[in-house]
Write a protein that holds these residues in place. Structure first.
Motif, mmCIF file in Angstrom:
data_model
loop_
_atom_site.group_PDB
_atom_site.id
_atom_site.type_symbol
_atom_site.label_atom_id
_atom_site.label_comp_id
_atom_site.label_asym_id
_atom_site.label_seq_id
_atom_site.Cartn_x
_atom_site.Cartn_y
_atom_site.Cartn_z
ATOM 1 N N PRO A 239 -31.365 75.547 -5.029
ATOM 2 C CA PRO A 239 -30.859 74.174 -4.865
ATOM 3 C C PRO A 239 -29.511 74.105 -4.155
ATOM 4 O O PRO A 239 -29.282 73.217 -3.323
ATOM 5 C CB PRO A 239 -30.767 73.658 -6.311
ATOM 6 N N LEU A 240 -28.617 75.056 -4.457
ATOM 7 C CA LEU A 240 -27.323 75.081 -3.769
ATOM 8 C C LEU A 240 -27.501 75.402 -2.294
ATOM 9 O O LEU A 240 -26.836 74.804 -1.427
ATOM 10 C CB LEU A 240 -26.397 76.107 -4.423
ATOM 11 N N ILE A 241 -28.401 76.324 -1.971
ATOM 12 C CA ILE A 241 -28.639 76.688 -0.577
ATOM 13 C C ILE A 241 -29.136 75.487 0.210
ATOM 14 O O ILE A 241 -28.630 75.174 1.300
ATOM 15 C CB ILE A 241 -29.644 77.856 -0.495
ATOM 16 N N PHE A 242 -30.108 74.785 -0.342
ATOM 17 C CA PHE A 242 -30.648 73.635 0.372
ATOM 18 C C PHE A 242 -29.656 72.471 0.408
ATOM 19 O O PHE A 242 -29.637 71.701 1.375
ATOM 20 C CB PHE A 242 -31.970 73.201 -0.259
ATOM 21 N N ALA A 243 -28.829 72.342 -0.611
ATOM 22 C CA ALA A 243 -27.781 71.314 -0.578
ATOM 23 C C ALA A 243 -26.789 71.597 0.544
ATOM 24 O O ALA A 243 -26.350 70.674 1.250
ATOM 25 C CB ALA A 243 -27.070 71.256 -1.927
ATOM 26 N N CYS A 244 -26.445 72.875 0.733
ATOM 27 C CA CYS A 244 -25.549 73.244 1.842
ATOM 28 C C CYS A 244 -26.213 72.984 3.190
ATOM 29 O O CYS A 244 -25.546 72.551 4.153
ATOM 30 C CB CYS A 244 -25.146 74.704 1.727
ATOM 31 N N LEU A 245 -27.512 73.248 3.281
ATOM 32 C CA LEU A 245 -28.232 72.979 4.526
ATOM 33 C C LEU A 245 -28.252 71.486 4.844
ATOM 34 O O LEU A 245 -28.123 71.081 6.004
ATOM 35 C CB LEU A 245 -29.653 73.524 4.431
ATOM 36 N N VAL A 246 -28.404 70.655 3.817
ATOM 37 C CA VAL A 246 -28.352 69.206 4.026
ATOM 38 C C VAL A 246 -26.978 68.791 4.512
ATOM 39 O O VAL A 246 -26.844 67.992 5.454
ATOM 40 C CB VAL A 246 -28.731 68.465 2.726
ATOM 41 N N ALA A 247 -25.926 69.331 3.885
ATOM 42 C CA ALA A 247 -24.562 69.000 4.308
ATOM 43 C C ALA A 247 -24.307 69.447 5.744
ATOM 44 O O ALA A 247 -23.702 68.712 6.543
ATOM 45 C CB ALA A 247 -23.550 69.651 3.360
ATOM 46 N N LEU A 248 -24.789 70.637 6.100
ATOM 47 C CA LEU A 248 -24.614 71.125 7.463
ATOM 48 C C LEU A 248 -25.380 70.255 8.459
ATOM 49 O O LEU A 248 -24.884 69.975 9.558
ATOM 50 C CB LEU A 248 -25.088 72.574 7.555
ATOM 51 N N SER A 249 -26.569 69.819 8.080
ATOM 52 C CA SER A 249 -27.342 68.937 8.955
ATOM 53 C C SER A 249 -26.629 67.604 9.163
ATOM 54 O O SER A 249 -26.612 67.062 10.281
ATOM 55 C CB SER A 249 -28.735 68.705 8.365
#
Length: 273
Positions: A239-249
């Motif tokens: 979940p943290l990894i995908f949350a970071c990916l959303v923020a980067l996007s």
């Protein structure tokens, strides 16, 4: 007097229709992407549990959006670090490559002498030399900015050279015959003619900028979204990894829209409607 009164009712509906068409264009430009993402996320939310995929392999959107909210302070802090690296590297590339493109095109001997050297260094994989930047410059801000600059430099340079070279020489002869100075020719003829190509290169560089910052943080960093991604990977915190990916996007989308907005401001003759 009667003619002025007769023309006013026709002008106002035209202005109103143009305003409505612009508003409709903006609405469609925002609504359709949001609808597409909504459909994608709903299908993701429904199909992942149906397929029996465990959360440590692929979390559902509700899980990482919840993590994005609960850890919003931490993620925002690291997002600012990555955003700062992206902006600084991109601006450095634009400030250096655009004038350099004009100089290389204007001085033919430089194009023969310098441009092949630039192409040669461009062929060196930037990701391969990223560890050297950490050895040379440490874990601070500069190596990430430098890597971002190197990834953004060449696309902007090539686009700038193409834009400054695209102008018909007969137009320059015409401006000289009309008594225009070198600065007036550059300001009112060469730059507007090259802006379309320059912004094409800047849009490509805007995509590479985020890549350069994240790769630099992967190699060595103590802050940033890349660092947070590595930390989440080491603990299998999906979940943290995908949350970071959303923020980067979101950072990439915002940066891309800023470049598009700057293009609209600097090129008003290409506005639609």
């Amino acid at each position: 007097m009667t003619d002025e009164v007769a023309t006013r009712p026709t002008q106002q509906p035209n202005e109103a229709s143009q305003a409505q068409s612009r508003a409709g264009a903006w609405t469609s430009a925002i609504a359709w992407p949001l609808a597409s993402f909504a459909v994608l996320l709903l299908a993701w939310q429904w199909l992942v549990p149906l397929a029996g995929i465990p959360e440590y392999i692929l979390p559902v959107p509700s899980a990482f959006f919840e993590r994005l909210w609960t850890d919003r302070g931490l993620i925002f802090q690291h997002t600012l670090v990555t955003g700062n690296e992206i902006v600084l590297g991109f601006l450095m590339a634009a400030v250096i490559s655009i004038p350099l493109g004009y100089i290389i095109v204007s001085v033919k001997i430089l194009e023969k002498a310098i441009y092949p050297v630039i192409v040669f260094f461009q062929l060196v994989p930037k990701i391969a030399i990223a560890p050297l930047f950490v050895v040379w410059f440490g874990f601070g801000l500069f190596p990430k900015v430098l890597l971002t600059f190197l990834l953004c430099f060449f696309p902007t340079l090539v686009a700038s050279m193409t834009g400054f070279r695209a102008l018909d020489e007969r137009v320059l002869y015409l401006t000289r015959s009309m008594g225009a100075s070198a600065w007036q020719t550059f300001r009112y003829v060469r730059v507007p003619a090259a802006l379309t190509y320059i912004f094409s290169g800047l849009k490509v560089s805007a995509v590479f900028a985020a890549t350069g910052a994240i790769v630099g943080e992967f190699v060595g960093a103590n802050a940033g979204l890349g660092y947070l991604l590595l930390r989440g990977t080491s603990f299998l915190d999906m979940p943290l990894i995908f949350a970071c990916l959303v923020a980067l996007s979101l950072v990439g989308i915002l940066f891309s829209y800023l470049v598009d907005g700057l293009e609209v401001v600097l090129m008003p003759w290409q506005r639609k409607g």
